[in-house]
Structure formats: structure tokens, C-alpha cells
Design a protein around this motif. Structure first.
Motif, PDB file in Angstrom:
ATOM      1  N   GLY A 193       0.833  -1.196   0.000  1.00  0.00           N
ATOM      2  CA  GLY A 193       0.000   0.000   0.000  1.00  0.00           C
ATOM      3  C   GLY A 193       0.865   1.242   0.000  1.00  0.00           C
ATOM      4  O   GLY A 193       2.056   1.182  -0.330  1.00  0.00           O
ATOM      5  N   GLN A 194       0.256   2.377   0.359  1.00  0.00           N
ATOM      6  CA  GLN A 194       1.005   3.621   0.456  1.00  0.00           C
ATOM      7  C   GLN A 194       0.347   4.484   1.516  1.00  0.00           C
ATOM      8  O   GLN A 194      -0.206   5.542   1.235  1.00  0.00           O
ATOM      9  CB  GLN A 194       1.043   4.333  -0.901  1.00  0.00           C
ATOM     10  N   ASP A 195       0.399   3.994   2.747  1.00  0.00           N
ATOM     11  CA  ASP A 195      -0.252   4.670   3.873  1.00  0.00           C
ATOM     12  C   ASP A 195       0.594   4.423   5.110  1.00  0.00           C
ATOM     13  O   ASP A 195       0.774   3.275   5.540  1.00  0.00           O
ATOM     14  CB  ASP A 195      -1.664   4.115   4.065  1.00  0.00           C
ATOM     15  N   SER A 196       1.110   5.501   5.696  1.00  0.00           N
ATOM     16  CA  SER A 196       2.020   5.359   6.837  1.00  0.00           C
ATOM     17  C   SER A 196       1.348   4.757   8.063  1.00  0.00           C
ATOM     18  O   SER A 196       2.032   4.374   9.013  1.00  0.00           O
ATOM     19  CB  SER A 196       2.645   6.714   7.190  1.00  0.00           C
ATOM     20  N   ASP A 197       0.018   4.668   8.087  1.00  0.00           N
ATOM     21  CA  ASP A 197      -0.639   3.964   9.185  1.00  0.00           C
ATOM     22  C   ASP A 197      -0.157   2.520   9.295  1.00  0.00           C
ATOM     23  O   ASP A 197      -0.157   1.936  10.379  1.00  0.00           O
ATOM     24  CB  ASP A 197      -2.159   3.967   8.996  1.00  0.00           C
ATOM     25  N   PHE A 198       0.246   1.927   8.172  1.00  0.00           N
ATOM     26  CA  PHE A 198       0.635   0.519   8.189  1.00  0.00           C
ATOM     27  C   PHE A 198       1.954   0.275   8.919  1.00  0.00           C
ATOM     28  O   PHE A 198       2.265  -0.866   9.264  1.00  0.00           O
ATOM     29  CB  PHE A 198       0.710  -0.033   6.757  1.00  0.00           C
ATOM     30  N   ILE A 199       2.750   1.320   9.132  1.00  0.00           N
ATOM     31  CA  ILE A 199       3.958   1.127   9.930  1.00  0.00           C
ATOM     32  C   ILE A 199       3.640   1.304  11.414  1.00  0.00           C
ATOM     33  O   ILE A 199       4.433   0.915  12.280  1.00  0.00           O
ATOM     34  CB  ILE A 199       5.077   2.091   9.493  1.00  0.00           C
ATOM     35  N   SER A 254       1.537  -5.333  12.649  1.00  0.00           N
ATOM     36  CA  SER A 254       0.987  -6.301  11.700  1.00  0.00           C
ATOM     37  C   SER A 254       2.103  -6.806  10.799  1.00  0.00           C
ATOM     38  O   SER A 254       3.248  -6.930  11.238  1.00  0.00           O
ATOM     39  CB  SER A 254      -0.139  -5.635  10.889  1.00  0.00           C
ATOM     40  N   ALA A 255       1.778  -7.083   9.550  1.00  0.00           N
ATOM     41  CA  ALA A 255       2.776  -7.577   8.590  1.00  0.00           C
ATOM     42  C   ALA A 255       3.628  -6.417   8.083  1.00  0.00           C
ATOM     43  O   ALA A 255       3.250  -5.246   8.214  1.00  0.00           O
ATOM     44  CB  ALA A 255       2.057  -8.263   7.434  1.00  0.00           C
ATOM     45  N   PRO A 256       4.782  -6.706   7.482  1.00  0.00           N
ATOM     46  CA  PRO A 256       5.642  -5.642   6.954  1.00  0.00           C
ATOM     47  C   PRO A 256       4.920  -4.765   5.936  1.00  0.00           C
ATOM     48  O   PRO A 256       4.114  -5.245   5.139  1.00  0.00           O
ATOM     49  CB  PRO A 256       6.792  -6.425   6.295  1.00  0.00           C
ATOM     50  N   TYR A 257       5.218  -3.485   5.990  1.00  0.00           N
ATOM     51  CA  TYR A 257       4.601  -2.495   5.112  1.00  0.00           C
ATOM     52  C   TYR A 257       5.473  -2.311   3.876  1.00  0.00           C
ATOM     53  O   TYR A 257       6.627  -1.904   3.966  1.00  0.00           O
ATOM     54  CB  TYR A 257       4.425  -1.193   5.899  1.00  0.00           C
ATOM     55  N   LEU A 258       4.906  -2.592   2.705  1.00  0.00           N
ATOM     56  CA  LEU A 258       5.615  -2.531   1.429  1.00  0.00           C
ATOM     57  C   LEU A 258       5.023  -1.428   0.558  1.00  0.00           C
ATOM     58  O   LEU A 258       3.807  -1.261   0.495  1.00  0.00           O
ATOM     59  CB  LEU A 258       5.522  -3.873   0.700  1.00  0.00           C
ATOM     60  N   SER A 259       5.867  -0.692  -0.140  1.00  0.00           N
ATOM     61  CA  SER A 259       5.432   0.473  -0.911  1.00  0.00           C
ATOM     62  C   SER A 259       4.959   0.081  -2.304  1.00  0.00           C
ATOM     63  O   SER A 259       5.701  -0.522  -3.085  1.00  0.00           O
ATOM     64  CB  SER A 259       6.581   1.473  -1.039  1.00  0.00           C
ATOM     65  N   VAL A 260       3.720   0.470  -2.645  1.00  0.00           N
ATOM     66  CA  VAL A 260       3.255   0.270  -4.015  1.00  0.00           C
ATOM     67  C   VAL A 260       3.787   1.374  -4.923  1.00  0.00           C
ATOM     68  O   VAL A 260       3.973   1.157  -6.126  1.00  0.00           O
ATOM     69  CB  VAL A 260       1.711   0.208  -4.069  1.00  0.00           C
ATOM     70  N   ALA A 261       4.073   2.550  -4.374  1.00  0.00           N
ATOM     71  CA  ALA A 261       4.605   3.645  -5.187  1.00  0.00           C
ATOM     72  C   ALA A 261       5.981   3.303  -5.736  1.00  0.00           C
ATOM     73  O   ALA A 261       6.362   3.765  -6.820  1.00  0.00           O
ATOM     74  CB  ALA A 261       4.668   4.926  -4.361  1.00  0.00           C
ATOM     75  N   LYS A 262       6.734   2.492  -5.006  1.00  0.00           N
ATOM     76  CA  LYS A 262       8.082   2.136  -5.429  1.00  0.00           C
ATOM     77  C   LYS A 262       8.150   0.733  -6.041  1.00  0.00           C
ATOM     78  O   LYS A 262       9.230   0.211  -6.296  1.00  0.00           O
ATOM     79  CB  LYS A 262       9.049   2.246  -4.245  1.00  0.00           C
ATOM     80  N   LEU A 263       6.986   0.139  -6.275  1.00  0.00           N
ATOM     81  CA  LEU A 263       6.935  -1.211  -6.846  1.00  0.00           C
ATOM     82  C   LEU A 263       7.302  -1.188  -8.324  1.00  0.00           C
ATOM     83  O   LEU A 263       6.769  -0.390  -9.098  1.00  0.00           O
ATOM     84  CB  LEU A 263       5.530  -1.790  -6.673  1.00  0.00           C
ATOM     85  N   ARG A 264       8.181  -2.091  -8.720  1.00  0.00           N
ATOM     86  CA  ARG A 264       8.459  -2.347 -10.135  1.00  0.00           C
ATOM     87  C   ARG A 264       7.864  -3.704 -10.468  1.00  0.00           C
ATOM     88  O   ARG A 264       8.343  -4.743  -9.999  1.00  0.00           O
ATOM     89  CB  ARG A 264       9.957  -2.324 -10.409  1.00  0.00           C
ATOM     90  N   ILE A 265       6.822  -3.684 -11.276  1.00  0.00           N
ATOM     91  CA  ILE A 265       6.091  -4.915 -11.536  1.00  0.00           C
ATOM     92  C   ILE A 265       6.898  -5.881 -12.401  1.00  0.00           C
ATOM     93  O   ILE A 265       6.712  -7.103 -12.320  1.00  0.00           O
ATOM     94  CB  ILE A 265       4.724  -4.598 -12.188  1.00  0.00           C
ATOM     95  N   ASP A 266       7.837  -5.366 -13.201  1.00  0.00           N
ATOM     96  CA  ASP A 266       8.623  -6.257 -14.064  1.00  0.00           C
ATOM     97  C   ASP A 266       9.616  -7.089 -13.264  1.00  0.00           C
ATOM     98  O   ASP A 266       9.922  -8.238 -13.622  1.00  0.00           O
ATOM     99  CB  ASP A 266       9.350  -5.456 -15.150  1.00  0.00           C
ATOM    100  N   THR A 267      10.117  -6.513 -12.166  1.00  0.00           N
ATOM    101  CA  THR A 267      11.085  -7.249 -11.342  1.00  0.00           C
ATOM    102  C   THR A 267      10.526  -7.659  -9.990  1.00  0.00           C
ATOM    103  O   THR A 267      11.187  -8.371  -9.235  1.00  0.00           O
ATOM    104  CB  THR A 267      12.339  -6.388 -11.109  1.00  0.00           C
ATOM    105  N   LEU A 268       9.329  -7.194  -9.668  1.00  0.00           N
ATOM    106  CA  LEU A 268       8.708  -7.435  -8.358  1.00  0.00           C
ATOM    107  C   LEU A 268       9.632  -7.005  -7.216  1.00  0.00           C
ATOM    108  O   LEU A 268       9.844  -7.728  -6.239  1.00  0.00           O
ATOM    109  CB  LEU A 268       8.294  -8.896  -8.194  1.00  0.00           C
ATOM    110  N   THR A 269      10.183  -5.812  -7.364  1.00  0.00           N
ATOM    111  CA  THR A 269      11.002  -5.227  -6.294  1.00  0.00           C
ATOM    112  C   THR A 269      10.319  -3.963  -5.792  1.00  0.00           C
ATOM    113  O   THR A 269       9.618  -3.267  -6.533  1.00  0.00           O
ATOM    114  CB  THR A 269      12.409  -4.873  -6.799  1.00  0.00           C
ATOM    115  N   THR A 270      10.552  -3.661  -4.521  1.00  0.00           N
ATOM    116  CA  THR A 270       9.968  -2.456  -3.935  1.00  0.00           C
ATOM    117  C   THR A 270      10.757  -2.104  -2.682  1.00  0.00           C
ATOM    118  O   THR A 270      11.860  -2.613  -2.465  1.00  0.00           O
ATOM    119  CB  THR A 270       8.468  -2.667  -3.610  1.00  0.00           C
TER     120      THR A 270
END
Length: 733
Positions: free
Chosen positions: A173-179, A183-199
Motif C-alpha cells: 500500500g502507500q499509507d504510513s498507518d501501516f507502519i 501487523s505484517a511488513p509495510y511494502l510500498s506500491v509507489a516504489k513497486l516495479r512490476i517487471d522485477t517485483l522489487t519495492t
């Protein structure tokens, strides 16, 4: 919204907490054999909708392809996806919601001014997502076989709860509430590269190390910085105190960014006031300079971050929804149970919010506040919403002592100050005299042979289109719904011309034969602000069709109501320009005989339905320089569509009778100011290709121009009607 300033602090001031990760590697190391990634669907919409055209109503077929490829990338990597979307707006957040809606309305006004000045779509710096994107995306993902949920309380809370309970590999997601949530680790969708699945993974442990707090103190930090529960202004005096002390202790001149200074200062203040003898149940340090009411607000905000398993401190948890449905006396317990289950599973639309929350809402729509001819979509579809409410709340209760309260509506449109909800009374659905009025339980749960026909008749009657029941089974369901919607719009907006309606129907018919790639290749010589609004109006109409379908017991499959089956913004815009340029029907239907036949069938039914209701459709290509005020019969005005309009025209000029829903002064030369002759750029279909229409500077118009020497369009007002289609089988067979 998240925590004020915290996301910026993470990205710019705390690099040690921003950890690059490979999602495939994370999945391989996860304890589960089928690692799950929980996705905040609302936060992903900007990431998903990367189509070039966002202004004309949406490139829905292309968008479906984008979603399909996105899902496939994770599936190939062995990652299971679970999506969550906002299902309700917490009333405690209504103030924030209203503030955002007003801000977006201002941006939409700038967009329309740009279009009318330049004749093209502005850049991404001034953009907004197509109307209805969130609603239709949840259905799209379901159609792709994904697990999707709509929330019945705060969506962030449900996402964090699900991820914690199911041991998910992360929250995308992209919401600082998740940190803040444990809960589970917070991963950035804004920095997601779908071709490599890195974020980037935001590490809460490293964040706490850098600011000198324990992870258990993050909720307190969030509330003092400002979040959806505790507004930024309520704790301003605490932050001012923190900044003063932070500056006093600084050994050197402060070089941190403002966000960094505030986060660090508040963290240091919290740390200094958190003594070792504080008990675990002491959520707020006693020495914190806050009033009793502010202390209660802080406690509620802190408790909103406590997930299942932390119940010991949840006495003030504001996340728990009311367990008493708003209209429990108007419907059966079975209906209430079913509509909640359907809502959560993305199998319903609108019904849960009406029956459980007693409200309906709609966010911003691309609507031109300066166009006096077109009603806002909220008012266009208000009559059908009243019938939906009537079907839900009045069926089976006529003559009883039950007096259902009005439904609270929060609909955004130009001139609505949103200071309070509209109170909208339900109106009974007018079924044909030959049709016995069914109860809601019969429509939803009935199994008799007569029930499918009752469901279809109820659905069509909501839009005053019960005449079209004879078409069921003889044309595709998506074409039936398109006809129903366009007819309803024609009946509600008296200023719509035959050209407008032909554009709607022709694009729906032609869309079936076009691939996403073909749709992308359509070249628009210029953009028309009026067509932009009509495109968004159609998509909002599909949302209302979806709600009516759910209320009626789902006589039609939800797929038939999805925009990728009957609407493409770029295609509609091209058909609009062509229809108003005067091309004949064959050219409008691209020379395809089957498309032309279907188009004529739909138009015949549209014209006949309007004629029997006293609505005379007229050709009005509106040549440049000869604009006149819209004509109404018997002094009618579009403002009559909303009985409260005169009392709520805030931010608009006074309207005058006979001049549209909100009048604007006429410009010089007999046409509205800012709507000229498009710089002489007109389309002559006898000498130009459509792609070459309008060479030169952009137009300044809300309707396309027309060549002065152009001959009148054949058959305008006198149709050669296609033969009636054969009688269909009974609905539901």
C-alpha cells in the motif's frame, strides 16, 4: 490519510528504515507454502490506471488488461493476493472526506478550464482518476479470480487485522498507518516495479531505533503528529512545545527537513515523558499538556491502532462499527444478513450502505461547474436512487405503520457545500399494472418460475424502462443495460440531442468488436468539455444500474454492467465528434452491417420510449455562432430535478427559469463566453479523414464545430427503423 508527515520522513529523512526488497525472494523465505500479500486496493488505483487517456471517461478494456498482467506477475511468482477496498466512510472521518472533496472539485474546475482553453488533456500534474474506478476495479479483480473484500469498517484496520491474523508476508500500500499497526511488513506500491517485483519495505524496528521510541509508542506518535482520528490542528500546541525543546537541545543548527524536525521533536518529547514506572495501560503520559477532552480523543486514536489480540486496551476502540442496522425494522433479518455478506464479498453494490448505514455517497465526478446545460450526475440519477430506496425500504410495507426514515446522501457535485447530508425520501417503484408487486424477500430469495421476470421488471422499472423487457434474451445483456441507461439519461436531461444519444449508442455497439490495442490507436483531433462530462455521466450511470440490479435480486449478471463491455472514453469522444459533424449512420458505425442493424434496433426502442413519455428528441448539432438558450416546455427548468436545489446553490450564480440547471451569462455574438467557433476548425467528412480533423490551433468550445457548407445529416428526426426483433424467451431461462 495516514500519519501527517511520517511518510515523507521515512522517504527523505530515514533511509535506514527504507529497505529494498525482492518480493520473490521474500516469498521464498516465508514460512507459508502459499505466501499471501494483502493489497490496499484504494492505494493502488493511481499505480494501476496508467492508461494515457483518463479524461474522457476511462479506457476500460485497456485497464482490464493492465490488471490482468499485474495479477499474473504475482501469480507466476507464487504469491497469493488478497485485495481490500473501502466499503464505507467512517462518519468520524467525514470532515476530512469533505475537505478532500472540495479540494478535488477545485482541481476539476482547473481541468475543464484547461480543456476549453487548449482543446486537449492536461498533463499528469493536473489529473484525476476516471469516475467509478474504485467500484469497478473491485469487480474487475473478482472477475480475474482474485480474493477481494469490501470493508465494513475502517479499511486500513481490516487490512492490518487480516494480515496479522493470517501471517501474511506483507501489506502492499502507500499509507504510513501501516507502519504504526503491529501487523505484517509495510511494502510500498509507489516504489513497486512490476517487471522485477522489487519495492521498498518500511522497517518499523529501524524507524523506532532512529527516533528513540519503542514500537509500542508508535500509536502515540501517530496521534500527536495528526491522523484520521486526531486532527493535525488539535495537537498543534503539543508539537509547538516539542519543537521549542528540540531547538533548545540542538547542539548545532538544525539541518533536517521540516518533516524530519517535527517527527524527531515529538519523538523526543514522548520519550522524555515516558517514565519507567508507567504501566502498560497508561496510554498517555500524565504530564502531557492536553485537556481532558483532548486526552479522550488521544485515547480513541491510540486504540484505533490496536488489532485483535490487543483487546485488553480496546475499551475506546472507535473502529468497531455499530451492530444495529439503520433500517432493521424495514427489512427482514435474512435480507440484512445477505446484503452484508454480499457487500463484503463484492457481490453487492449500494445496498449495504443503505440498509446498514442508512446512507449513500459518491465522490467527485468530472463535471464542468460552468456548463449550465448539463445537470450534475448526482441530480440526474437522484430519481432512480429514490426508486432503489423505495424497492429496499417500502416493498411489502405499504399501508403499514412503519415509517422508514430518509436516506442520508453525501453526493459531491458543483454547488453542494457538503455541510450536511441530503435527506432523500424513498419512492415506490411503479411496476406495470399487469405485474403484482413482489416483496423484497421474494425478489432476493424466491425460486418460483415467475421470479426471474419480476426481478427484471423491477430493475427496468427503476429507470422507467420496463418497455425493454421484450428485448431480454434477443440482445446481449450489456446492450440492454446500455439502452436502459441512455434512455434514462435522455428522459432526465432535456438538452441532450440526437447527436449525443447516437454517440452513446454507437460507441457501445462498436466497442464489442474492438481490441484494447485498436482503442488505444484512436486519434482525437481535439477534446470537447461537454463530451468529457457526458462520458463521466455514463460511467456514473453504470454504478446506479449496478445498485439497482443488486436491489432487484440481480436479474442481470454483474458483468453486463461493467464499463469494459459498453463504454470506452476515447471511442465515445470520437463518436461524439463524428455525430456532431453530421456523418451518416453508416460512417458512424464504421461501415459494419451488423453494428448498424443493432444500432438501429437500439435507437428505435430509445426513440419510441421517449415518444411515449412525451420526450421529443431533436437534432441539435449547434453550429458555431448560433447558440441559443436551451428550450424547455411550459417554463420547465432542470433545477426542478432537485426540490432542494434553490436552497443549496452555494458557490453558484442565481439561475433563471427556462435557462438550464444553473444559468451563466451569455457571451457576445449569441453564444456563451469562451465557446466560439473553434478557430474555424471544422470537420468536413467529404474532404477530410477524421484523423485530420481540426489541423491548427486547439478549439475553445464545449460543442464541436460544423462546416458552414455541410449538408444536413440524412434521416435526422425521420428514422428508417429496423424490423422488430423476434419475441424473446421468458426472463431467466
Amino acid at each position: 490519510m495516514g500519519v501527517k508527515g511520517l511518510q515523507g520522513f521515512l522517504d527523505r529523512c530515514c533511509p535506514q528504515a527504507c529497505v529494498p526488497v525482492d518480493l520473490k525472494e521474500m516469498a521464498g523465505r516465508h514460512v507459508s507454502q502459499h505466501p499471501t500479500l494483502v493489497v490496499d486496493g484504494m492505494a493502488c488505483l493511481n499505480h494501476w490506471y496508467s492508461c494515457e487517456d483518463w479524461l474522457c471517461g476511462g479506457q476500460w478494456k485497456e485497464y482490464m488488461n493492465i490488471l490482468k498482467r499485474w495479477v499474473e506477475a504475482f501469480t507466476v511468482a507464487g504469491i497469493r493476493l488478497v485485495f481490500f477496498f473501502d466499503g464505507v466512510v467512517n462518519e468520524q472521518k467525514r470532515r476530512v472526506w469533505v475537505k478532500r472533496r472540495h479540494r478535488v472539485n477545485g482541481e476539476i474546475s482547473k481541468i475543464f478550464r484547461y480543456v476549453k482553453s487548449h482543446g486537449r488533456q492536461p498533463g499528469r500534474h493536473l489529473s484525476c482518476l476516471p469516475s467509478g474506478l474504485a467500484s469497478f476495479t473491485s469487480f474487475a479483480l473478482r472477475s480475474l479470480g482474485q480474493e477481494v473484500y469490501l470493508s465494513v469498517q475502517e479499511a486500513d484496520y481490516e487490512i492490518a487485522s487480516y494480515a496479522r491474523q493470517h501471517g501474511s508476508m506483507g501489506i502492499l500500500g502507500q499509507d504510513s498507518d501501516f507502519i504504526i499497526y503491529d501487523s505484517a511488513p509495510y511494502l510500498s506500491v509507489a516504489k513497486l516495479r512490476i517487471d522485477t517485483l522489487t519495492t521498498v519495505l518500511y522497517d518499523r524496528q529501524k524507524l523506532c531505533q532512529s527516533i528513540g521510541l519503542a514500537t509500542t509508542q508508535l500509536p502515540q506518535l501517530a496521534c500527536l503528529l495528526g491522523n484520521d482520528v486526531v486532527s493535525e490542528g488539535e495537537m498543534q500546541h503539543v508539537r509547538d512545545e516539542a519543537m521549542a525543546k528540540y531547538r533548545e537541545k540542538a547542539q548545532a543548527p538544525l539541518s533536517d527537513a521540516p518533516q524530519g524536525q517535527t517527527v524527531l521533536a515529538v519523538s523526543h518529547l514522548l520519550s522524555s515523558k515516558w517514565t519507567s514506572d508507567m504501566e502498560e495501560t497508561d496510554l498517555i503520559p500524565k504530564s502531557l499538556n492536553v485537556s481532558a477532552s483532548q486526552r479522550r480523543k488521544l485515547k480513541a486514536g491510540i486504540c484505533s491502532y490496536l488489532l485483535p489480540g490487543h483487546e485488553a486496551l480496546q475499551g475506546g476502540d472507535i473502529s468497531a462499527p455499530s451492530c444495529v442496522p439503520a433500517f432493521e425494522k424495514c427489512v427482514s433479518a435474512e435480507i440484512l444478513k445477505a446484503c452484508k455478506e454480499q457487500h463484503i464479498a463484492v457481490e453487492g453494490y449500494m445496498v449495504y450502505c443503505v440498509l446498514w448505514e442508512g446512507m449513500a455517497e459518491c465522490s467527485n465526478t468530472l463535471e464542468d461547474a460552468d456548463d449550465a446545460e448539463l445537470l450534475p450526475q448526482a441530480l440526474v440519477f437522484k430519481p432512480c436512487r429514490k426508486h432503489v430506496y423505495g424497492l429496499l425500504l417500502l416493498n411489502g410495507h405499504e399501508g403499514s405503520s412503519i415509517d422508514p426514515p430518509a436516506v442520508r446522501e453525501w453526493f459531491v457535485y458543483p454547488g453542494n457545500p457538503l455541510k450536511e447530508a441530503d435527506m432523500v425520501e424513498p419512492v415506490p417503484v411503479c411496476l406495470p399494472s399487469t405485474c403484482e408487486k413482489p416483496s423484497l424477500d421474494l425478489l432476493w430469495f424466491g425460486r418460483g418460475p415467475e421470479v426471474p421476470a419480476l426481478r427484471l421488471t423491477s430493475f427496468l422499472s427503476i429507470f422507467d424502462c420496463h418497455d425493454f423487457s421484450s428485448l431480454y434474451g434477443n440482445i446481449e445483456d450489456s446492450m440492454l443495460t446500455a439502452l436502459c441507461l441512455v434512455t434514462y439519461i435522455a428522459l432526465q436531461i432535456k438538452t441532450l440531442s440526437l447527436e449525443d444519444l447516437d454517440a452513446y449508442l454507437s460507441q457501445a455497439v462498436c466497442l464489442r468488436l474492438k481490441s484494447p490495442q485498436e482503442l488505444q490507436q484512436i486519434k482525437l483531433p481535439s477534446l470537447c468539455s461537454r463530451a468529457v462530462q457526458l462520458g463521466s455521466l455514463y460511467v456514473r450511470g453504470l454504478c446506479h444500474l449496478l445498485g439497482a440490479n443488486c436491489a432487484s435480486g440481480r436479474p442481470l449478471p454483474s458483468a453486463a454492467l461493467m464499463p469494459w463491455h459498453s463504454f470506452d472514453g476515447r471511442l465515445f469522444h470520437s463518436k461524439y465528434l463524428l455525430a456532431h459533424s453530421g456523418v451518416d449512420n453508416t460512417a458512424l458505425l464504421e461501415g459494419d452491417a451488423s453494428c448498424l442493424s443493432l444500432f438501429l434496433c437500439l435507437r428505435e426502442n430509445l426513440v419510441e420510449a421517449c415518444r411515449t413519455r412525451g420526450r421529443v428528441l431533436q437534432s441539435r448539432p449547434d453550429p458555431p455562432g448560433r447558440r441559443t438558450a436551451p428550450k424547455f416546455s411550459d417554463g420547465e427548468t432542470h433545477a426542478d430535478a432537485d426540490e432542494n436545489w434553490r436552497e443549496r446553490r452555494t458557490h453558484t450564480v442565481d439561475h433563471q427559469r427556462g435557462r438550464g440547471w444553473r444559468e451563466r451569462p451569455w457571451g457576445r455574438g449569441g453564444h456563451r463566453g469562451g465557446r466560439g467557433t473553434a478557430g474555424g476548425r471544422h470537420f468536413d467528412h467529404q474532404s477530410q479523414s477524421f484523423d485530420n480533423f481540426g489541423g491548427g490551433g486547439p478549439p475553445n468550445t464545449s460543442r464541436p464545430g460544423r462546416h458552414p457548407g455541410h449538408r444536413s445529416r440524412p434521416n435526422r428526426g425521420r428514422y428508417h427503423l429496423a424490423p422488430r426483433w423476434s419475441e424473446p424467451p421468458a426472463p431467466g431461462t
